[in-house]
Design an enzyme around this catalytic site. Structure first.
Site, PDB file in Angstrom:
ATOM      1  N   ASP A   5     -42.311 -44.233 -33.388  1.00  0.00           N
ATOM      2  CA  ASP A   5     -43.726 -44.568 -33.200  1.00  0.00           C
ATOM      3  C   ASP A   5     -43.953 -45.111 -31.792  1.00  0.00           C
ATOM      4  OD1 ASP A   5     -44.083 -43.937 -35.861  1.00  0.00           O
ATOM      5  OD2 ASP A   5     -43.929 -46.026 -36.525  1.00  0.00           O
TER       6      ASP A   5
HETATM    7  N1  URA Z   1     -39.913 -45.883 -39.134  1.00  0.00           N
HETATM    8  C1  URA Z   1     -41.090 -46.336 -38.661  1.00  0.00           C
HETATM    9  O1  URA Z   1     -41.887 -46.896 -39.403  1.00  0.00           O
HETATM   10  N2  URA Z   1     -41.354 -46.159 -37.356  1.00  0.00           N
HETATM   11  C2  URA Z   1     -40.497 -45.583 -36.483  1.00  0.00           C
HETATM   12  O2  URA Z   1     -40.795 -45.480 -35.294  1.00  0.00           O
HETATM   13  C3  URA Z   1     -39.271 -45.135 -36.994  1.00  0.00           C
HETATM   14  C4  URA Z   1     -39.005 -45.293 -38.320  1.00  0.00           C
END
Ligand code: URA
Length: 238
Positions: free
Chosen positions: A103
């Protein structure tokens, strides 16, 4: 392979531009100016320099970026700069892309590669590659939350519960979570389903490859063969 083709394959532009680089005397191989674009070289295990900057030769290239917050993994980022903007332009030119996604606000270990087979294998749920995350959570962790994460929680887009391979409280607000699947926002959604909230998230390992301490956020390093092998390492049992 001809030097101009090597340069093109390594992301230094179209063939004409690569030929010009060589003719201008800007390319050296083993410390010597290489003036013939059609000269044949086998640079496996070595490399070349352009304008004095050494570039290791990689038939297929994979690197590790310590991703900072505020950059998108997508090749066509929409709201933030893309991860490729943190790398030399040759990486995008040779078609490197992020292996899975983190993310925009997640930091840590992100692989980028132009090796289609590797990208596919790492993404395959059958290979069950471990991804280790360190999350800072809003509310104090308790045994019930950890037990729920280990036993499996239900996410709204799938009735089948998803379980963590490991869920460990490092302290009241620091959770280490090991997953072998990679669904959208998986850590945040699992932690929410267990009754807590992720405030900060960092990926600290993929398989047995741990985020190195000497690669600060926003910087990167090439993966060696030994690093690549670590991706497939099974968890060590003590
Ligand atoms: N899980 C999440 O919630 N975000 C990420 O960036 C990776 C795994």
């Amino acid at each position: 392979m001809q030097l101009e083709r090597i340069l093109q394959q390594q992301g230094f532009g179209v063939r004409k531009a690569c030929r010009a680089l060589v003719r201008q005397g800007r390319v050296t191989v083993a410390g010597k100016a290489a003036k013939d674009p059609e000269a044949e070289f086998d640079l496996t295990g070595s490399g070349f320099a352009v304008d004095g900057v050494f570039w290791p030769y990689h038939a297929r290239a994979t690197l590790l970026l310590n991703k900072p917050a505020g950059v998108e993994c997508s090749r066509r980022p929409r709201h933030y700069p893309g991860v490729l903007s943190l790398l030399p332009p040759q990486c995008a030119a040779r078609g490197m892309q992020s292996v899975g996604r983190l993310d925009v606000d997640t930091t840590g270990l992100l692989l980028l590669s132009d090796d289609g087979q590797l990208i596919h294998a790492l993404a395959s749920p059958r290979r069950k590659v471990r991804k280790t995350y360190r999350a800072t959570v809003r509310h104090p962790l308790d045994e019930a939350q950890l037990a729920a994460l280990r036993a499996g929680v239900t996410l709204h887009d799938d009735p089948a519960p998803v379980a963590a391979v490991k869920a460990i409280a490092e302290d009241a607000h620091t959770l280490t979570l090991i997953l072998t699947s990679g669904r959208y926002h998986q850590v945040k959604r699992m932690v929410a389903a267990a009754g807590n909230r992720v405030e900060k998230l960092c990926r600290i390992a993929v398989g047995g490859l741990v985020l190195p301490g000497d690669v600060p956020e926003g910087t990167w390093c090439w993966l060696t063969q030994a690093d690549l092998e670590k991706l497939w390492e099974e968890e060590k049992t003590s």
